[in-house]
Write a protein that holds these residues in place. Structure first.
Motif, mmCIF file in Angstrom:
data_model
loop_
_atom_site.group_PDB
_atom_site.id
_atom_site.type_symbol
_atom_site.label_atom_id
_atom_site.label_comp_id
_atom_site.label_asym_id
_atom_site.label_seq_id
_atom_site.Cartn_x
_atom_site.Cartn_y
_atom_site.Cartn_z
ATOM 1 N N LEU A 20 0.820 -1.192 0.000
ATOM 2 C CA LEU A 20 0.000 0.000 0.000
ATOM 3 C C LEU A 20 0.861 1.252 0.000
ATOM 4 O O LEU A 20 1.424 1.619 1.016
ATOM 5 C CB LEU A 20 -0.926 -0.010 1.220
ATOM 6 C CG LEU A 20 -1.866 -1.199 1.319
ATOM 7 C CD1 LEU A 20 -2.621 -1.166 2.630
ATOM 8 C CD2 LEU A 20 -2.818 -1.224 0.141
ATOM 9 N N ASN A 47 3.206 1.142 3.269
ATOM 10 C CA ASN A 47 2.594 0.450 4.412
ATOM 11 C C ASN A 47 2.750 1.161 5.754
ATOM 12 O O ASN A 47 2.486 0.579 6.793
ATOM 13 C CB ASN A 47 3.112 -0.982 4.529
ATOM 14 C CG ASN A 47 2.592 -1.852 3.411
ATOM 15 O OD1 ASN A 47 1.520 -1.613 2.865
ATOM 16 N ND2 ASN A 47 3.358 -2.864 3.060
ATOM 17 N N ASP A 50 -0.304 5.806 5.152
ATOM 18 C CA ASP A 50 -1.401 5.340 4.307
ATOM 19 C C ASP A 50 -2.492 6.394 4.120
ATOM 20 O O ASP A 50 -3.567 6.112 3.619
ATOM 21 C CB ASP A 50 -2.018 4.072 4.908
ATOM 22 C CG ASP A 50 -2.486 4.268 6.342
ATOM 23 O OD1 ASP A 50 -2.177 5.323 6.946
ATOM 24 O OD2 ASP A 50 -3.150 3.367 6.870
ATOM 25 N N SER A 71 0.304 8.641 8.846
ATOM 26 C CA SER A 71 -0.348 7.377 9.175
ATOM 27 C C SER A 71 -1.796 7.723 9.515
ATOM 28 O O SER A 71 -2.080 8.811 10.023
ATOM 29 C CB SER A 71 0.329 6.688 10.357
ATOM 30 O OG SER A 71 0.085 7.408 11.547
ATOM 31 N N SER A 99 -7.714 9.005 2.177
ATOM 32 C CA SER A 99 -6.876 7.839 1.872
ATOM 33 C C SER A 99 -6.905 7.403 0.405
ATOM 34 O O SER A 99 -6.705 6.239 0.104
ATOM 35 C CB SER A 99 -7.298 6.665 2.757
ATOM 36 O OG SER A 99 -8.662 6.386 2.543
#
Length: 135
Positions: A20, A47, A50, A71, A99
Motif C-alpha cells: 500500500l 505500508n 497510508d 499514518s 486515503s
C-alpha cells in the motif's frame, strides 16, 4: 492445475496493490497557494503512511496550507484534536485526512458512475488465495 490457479491468483493479488503506497501533496505552510501542482507530489512510505493530511490555517495575512503524508492513526488524532478550532474564521485550524491518491489536493467534482467502470475486488482475492493455496 492447483499450482497454476494459485500462481495466477497471487499475480492478480499483487497487481491489485498488496503493497500500500499512496501519493499525496506535500508542502509546509504555503501562503495563498494551496500547493496542488505536480512539483508538490510525493510518494508516501509504503505500508506506513497510508493517509494524506491537509491543514488549512487562517492567519491575518491570509490562508496558509500544510499538506503531507501521514499514518491514518496520527492523522485522525490530529484532526480530532483540532476539530474545535476549525471555524473558518481568523486563527482557525482545520485538519482533514483522506486515503485516496492525491486526495489532499484541490476539490474535484465527483465522477458520474458509469456502467463501463470496473474495479477489481481486491479484498476478496486474499481469502480465495488462502482457500485454494493452503500452506
Amino acid at each position: 492445475m492447483r499450482l497454476l490457479v494459485c500462481a495466477t491468483l497471487l499475480g492478480v493479488f499483487l497487481d491489485a496493490g498488496i503493497a500500500l503506497q499512496i501519493q499525496c501533496y506535500q508542502c509546509e505552510e504555503i501562503n495563498q497557494n494551496d500547493c496542488s501542482t505536480p512539483e508538490y507530489i510525493v510518494n508516501c512510505t509504503v505500508n506506513v503512511q497510508d493517509t494524506c493530511q491537509k491543514e488549512v490555517l487562517v492567519k491575518p495575512d491570509g490562508i496558509h496550507y500544510r499538506k503531507s503524508c501521514a499514518s491514518s492513526g496520527a492523522c485522525l488524532i490530529a484532526s480530532s484534536g483540532y476539530q474545535q478550532f476549525c471555524t473558518g474564521k481568523l486563527n482557525s485550524v482545520c485538519i482533514t485526512c483522506c486515503s485516496t491518491p492525491l486526495c489532499n489536493g484541490p476539490k474535484r467534482r465527483r465522477p458520474v458512475p458509469s456502467a463501463a467502470t470496473w474495479t477489481r475486488p481486491a479484498p476478496l482475492l486474499l481469502p480465495a488465495l488462502m482457500l485454494l493455496c493452503p500452506a
